[in-house]
Each structure stands twice: as structure tokens, then as C-alpha cells.
Design a protein around this motif. Structure first.
Motif, mmCIF file in Angstrom:
data_model
loop_
_atom_site.group_PDB
_atom_site.id
_atom_site.type_symbol
_atom_site.label_atom_id
_atom_site.label_comp_id
_atom_site.label_asym_id
_atom_site.label_seq_id
_atom_site.Cartn_x
_atom_site.Cartn_y
_atom_site.Cartn_z
ATOM 1 N N HIS A 99 4.733 4.137 -0.200
ATOM 2 C CA HIS A 99 3.526 3.841 0.574
ATOM 3 C C HIS A 99 3.347 2.319 0.648
ATOM 4 O O HIS A 99 2.735 1.702 -0.241
ATOM 5 C CB HIS A 99 2.291 4.503 -0.050
ATOM 6 C CG HIS A 99 2.298 5.998 0.054
ATOM 7 N ND1 HIS A 99 1.700 6.682 1.100
ATOM 8 C CD2 HIS A 99 2.862 6.960 -0.733
ATOM 9 C CE1 HIS A 99 1.871 7.982 0.952
ATOM 10 N NE2 HIS A 99 2.573 8.166 -0.167
ATOM 11 N N ASP A 100 3.878 1.711 1.693
ATOM 12 C CA ASP A 100 3.691 0.278 1.905
ATOM 13 C C ASP A 100 2.253 0.009 2.325
ATOM 14 O O ASP A 100 1.652 0.800 3.064
ATOM 15 C CB ASP A 100 4.645 -0.230 2.997
ATOM 16 C CG ASP A 100 6.111 -0.002 2.631
ATOM 17 O OD1 ASP A 100 6.379 0.244 1.437
ATOM 18 O OD2 ASP A 100 6.961 -0.063 3.532
ATOM 19 N N ALA A 101 1.672 -1.112 1.874
ATOM 20 C CA ALA A 101 0.261 -1.366 2.142
ATOM 21 C C ALA A 101 -0.056 -2.848 2.027
ATOM 22 O O ALA A 101 0.718 -3.634 1.473
ATOM 23 C CB ALA A 101 -0.613 -0.567 1.162
ATOM 24 N N ASP A 102 -1.216 -3.228 2.580
ATOM 25 C CA ASP A 102 -1.791 -4.558 2.370
ATOM 26 C C ASP A 102 -2.796 -4.470 1.228
ATOM 27 O O ASP A 102 -3.627 -3.554 1.183
ATOM 28 C CB ASP A 102 -2.512 -5.043 3.636
ATOM 29 C CG ASP A 102 -1.547 -5.328 4.777
ATOM 30 O OD1 ASP A 102 -0.350 -5.513 4.492
ATOM 31 O OD2 ASP A 102 -1.981 -5.346 5.938
ATOM 32 N N VAL A 103 -2.729 -5.412 0.311
ATOM 33 C CA VAL A 103 -3.656 -5.464 -0.817
ATOM 34 C C VAL A 103 -4.560 -6.672 -0.604
ATOM 35 O O VAL A 103 -4.090 -7.810 -0.617
ATOM 36 C CB VAL A 103 -2.901 -5.557 -2.155
ATOM 37 C CG1 VAL A 103 -3.894 -5.653 -3.311
ATOM 38 C CG2 VAL A 103 -1.983 -4.359 -2.335
ATOM 39 N N GLU A 104 -5.824 -6.414 -0.396
ATOM 40 C CA GLU A 104 -6.773 -7.497 -0.146
ATOM 41 C C GLU A 104 -7.539 -7.833 -1.420
ATOM 42 O O GLU A 104 -7.998 -6.941 -2.151
ATOM 43 C CB GLU A 104 -7.766 -7.095 0.944
ATOM 44 C CG GLU A 104 -7.132 -6.904 2.317
ATOM 45 C CD GLU A 104 -8.149 -6.521 3.366
ATOM 46 O OE1 GLU A 104 -7.906 -6.774 4.557
ATOM 47 O OE2 GLU A 104 -9.209 -5.953 2.999
ATOM 48 N N VAL A 105 -7.664 -9.133 -1.679
ATOM 49 C CA VAL A 105 -8.497 -9.628 -2.769
ATOM 50 C C VAL A 105 -9.668 -10.351 -2.127
ATOM 51 O O VAL A 105 -9.485 -11.295 -1.343
ATOM 52 C CB VAL A 105 -7.710 -10.578 -3.688
ATOM 53 C CG1 VAL A 105 -8.616 -11.096 -4.804
ATOM 54 C CG2 VAL A 105 -6.490 -9.867 -4.281
ATOM 55 N N LEU A 106 -10.887 -9.907 -2.413
ATOM 56 C CA LEU A 106 -12.092 -10.504 -1.817
ATOM 57 C C LEU A 106 -12.569 -11.689 -2.637
ATOM 58 O O LEU A 106 -12.358 -11.753 -3.858
ATOM 59 C CB LEU A 106 -13.198 -9.462 -1.706
ATOM 60 C CG LEU A 106 -12.893 -8.223 -0.835
ATOM 61 C CD1 LEU A 106 -14.044 -7.231 -0.922
ATOM 62 C CD2 LEU A 106 -12.635 -8.644 0.596
#
Length: 341
Positions: A319-326
Motif C-alpha cells: 500500500h503505497d501512500a503519502d505520509v503528511e506531518v502537520l
């Protein structure tokens, strides 16, 4: 013994030597002139003395060549013809071979004993009868063989006992291909060696056929350059191409620091990724960082403008994904980046 007075002979020079003497007015060493033949020396006439009997000698040449036997006559050269097969009774190998023929007795001066080499599928070596050491290379496969050549023209068949290995890998249970970030290392089967397994081939791309000696090997699959690593033991059969597909439990992730979900990535950000237990996995700098991680739990920390933002996340295989850090994920401490001491 000669008497005194007129009976004493005067100085005498042979006619052939007289030709080499300079004239009376010349000064210095006489000019050199090659001798064409040696003349007999005439004896001087002494008053009241009979001459010795003359001996008629033929002229002798100044140089006589040696009429010895030719070494090629002593060591008659014949043709040693060679061909190679992968397995006993198999078809002839048409290309990709490197032949090297060495003398069985190394030179005393320590120089190379290589006699001949060829990259032909069926080389012909014109050599005298004798014993030779033959090395045949076929990719990363090879064989060393002793040949006793009797001087009779024959074609000898060399059995390489080799095969091919073609590797690939998929990601996750769905079998997603991962060729763009995939590579393989191949190690020898000797795990009892004091220095461990020997590296046979490295950075092998997927779907490439690697020529190997028949036997067992350990294959290490790398997906990306972080911690997505899979190992497998594979046996190569002589005369066959062995195909193997490994499964990677990993995913491709892209990290970015944003002020809100789906927002613009903030530049000049330093990234640190650790496992849930705190082991360092990767560090990088940039607005985005793309990394392949093995399945598991991680902690990501982003540093920007002397502030550190941190959040945990999980990786699911395939499962490729974007990981966002706020920017709201402000870390309580800066332990993720160390103190710099």
C-alpha cells in the motif's frame, strides 16, 4: 734457433694483413675492413735454408652458420580444437565464452604462463604436444581443466556444469511489481566458510539471466535502499535457466510537512525516520522524501525553522501512500535529531 747477423730474419707481415696496414703517411688506427676469408701465411725465405713443404689450404669463410635442427621440427604444432556444453550431452554453447590456455609448467622468471586465449565458440589452438591448463569462463560460471594434448588433431568437449538464474520480486499479497527500485545480491552456498558466504554478483537487476555454476546460492532482494530486504536459498540446475520470484512485504511512501491536509509541502525540511523501538532507519533533507519501508510501525520527525514536528505511522505491505506531518504535530522534545554532541 737462428744465427746472428744476416742469418736473423727480419720483421714479417702476411699478405692478407698487409692489406689492412695504412700507408706510411697515414696517422691513427687503420680503417676496419671485414675479413672475407683467411689466407695461408707464406713462410720467409732464409739464405741457405730449405723451405718447408707448402700446404695447399682452402680459404675459410669468416662466419659459418650453424645448420642445427629447427625447434618447430622438434615440436611439431597441431590443432587443439575445443567446444563447450552446459551439461553432459547438452547442446553446444554458441557465445559468451572466454578461453584461456596456460602452460602446465610456470616460467622460472615468474612471468605469465598464458599461451593463448579466445572468445570464439569453438577455438582452435595451434600448440605442440604437451600438458596444458585450460580455464573457460562463462559469465560468473567457470571451470579449470587439465588437458594432455598428444599432438593429434581432435575436438575436445568441455562440460561447464553451469546454468542460469533469473530473479524478480513482487510487493504485497496482490503481487504488485517493484522493478523500478529492485535489485539482487547473490552469495555462494558455503555458509561454513570462516569469512561467511562469498558475494558472487551484486546489484543484479530483475529479469537478467546470471550465468552461474550449478549449485545452491543465497539470494538477497533489496526493494529500495532502506530496510526492505528478503532472503531466499535457490538451487541452479546445469543446462537450465532457474527463475525465482520473491515477495517483498513493503511499501513506497512519500513524506511531506504541511500546514493542513493536502497543503503545499514546506521546503528545507530535515527528516528522520526511526522504528517504533527507536532504531534509526533513514535521514534526509528536502520538501519531499520518498522511501521504501518494510511493513511495520515507525515514527517520523520533521525539523523546520528550529522546530520539530513528529508523528507515528504504520506501513502496510503493498500500500503505497503519502505520509503528511502537520505543523500542529509539534514534538515535545528534540530527541529525534540528537544533541549534536
Amino acid at each position: 734457433m737462428f744465427g746472428s747477423g744476416s742469418d736473423r730474419p727480419g720483421p714479417y707481415v702476411s699478405p692478407s694483413a698487409r692489406e689492412l696496414l695504412p700507408d706510411a703517411g697515414d696517422v691513427g688506427a687503420p680503417p676496419s675492413s671485414p675479413l672475407r676469408h683467411f689466407e695461408p701465411i707464406a713462410l720467409p725465405k732464409l739464405p741457405g735454408k730449405p723451405l718447408a713443404p707448402t700446404i695447399d689450404l682452402p680459404g675459410l669463410p669468416a662466419y659459418a652458420p650453424t645448420n642445427g635442427p629447427d625447434k618447430n621440427f622438434l615440436q611439431r604444432r597441431q590443432t587443439l580444437s575445443l567446444r563447450a556444453v552446459l551439461s553432459e550431452g547438452g547442446a553446444q554453447v554458441p557465445n559468451g565464452l572466454v578461453w584461456r590456455l596456460f602452460s602446465a609448467v610456470p616460467p622460472i622468471d615468474g612471468s605469465s604462463s598464458l599461451i593463448a586465449s579466445s572468445q570464439s565458440a569453438t577455438p582452435d589452438f595451434d600448440v605442440p604436444p604437451g600438458t596444458y591448463i585450460l580455464h573457460v569462463g562463462f559469465g560468473r560460471a567457470g571451470i579449470v581443466k587439465r588437458i594432455d594434448f598428444a599432438g593429434v588433431k581432435i575436438q575436445e568437449t568441455v562440460v561447464l556444469d553451469a546454468g542460469g538464474l533469473k530473479l524478480n520480486a513482487v510487493v504485497g499479497d496482490d503481487g504488485k511489481p517493484a522493478a523500478s527500485r529492485l535489485s539482487f545480491d547473490i552469495y555462494s552456498e558455503d555458509e561454513n566458510d570462516e569469512v561467511g558466504r562469498k558475494l558472487v554478483a551484486s546489484d543484479v537487476p530483475p529479469e537478467k539471466v546470471v550465468r552461474l555454476n550449478a549449485g545452491s546460492y543465497q539470494v538477497v532482494s533489496h526493494y529500495g535502499s532502506a530496510n526492505a530486504v528478503v532472503r531466499a536459498d535457490i538451487r541452479v540446475e546445469a543446462g537450465k535457466i532457474t527463475e525465482a520470484t520473491l515477495t517483498q512485504r513493503a511499501a513506497l511512501l512519500t513524506m511531506k510537512l504541511v500546514r493542513e491536509h493536502g497543503g503545499e509541502a514546506i521546503a528545507d525540511t530535515a527528516w528522520t525516520i526511526t522504528t517504533a523501538s527507536g532504531d534509526l532507519v533513514r535521514q534526509s533533507v528536502g520538501a519531499f522524501t520518498t522511501i521504501v519501508l518494510a511493513e511495520g510501525d515507525y515514527v517520523i520527525a520533521a525539523k523546520n525553522s528550529e522546530k520539530i514536528y513528529q508523528r507515528p505511522f504504520s506501513v502496510e505491505a503493498g500500500h503505497d501512500a503519502d505520509v503528511e506531518v502537520l505543523t500542529s504535530d509539534l514534538a515535545a522534545t528534540s530527541d529525534a535529531f540528537g544533541t549534536g554532541d
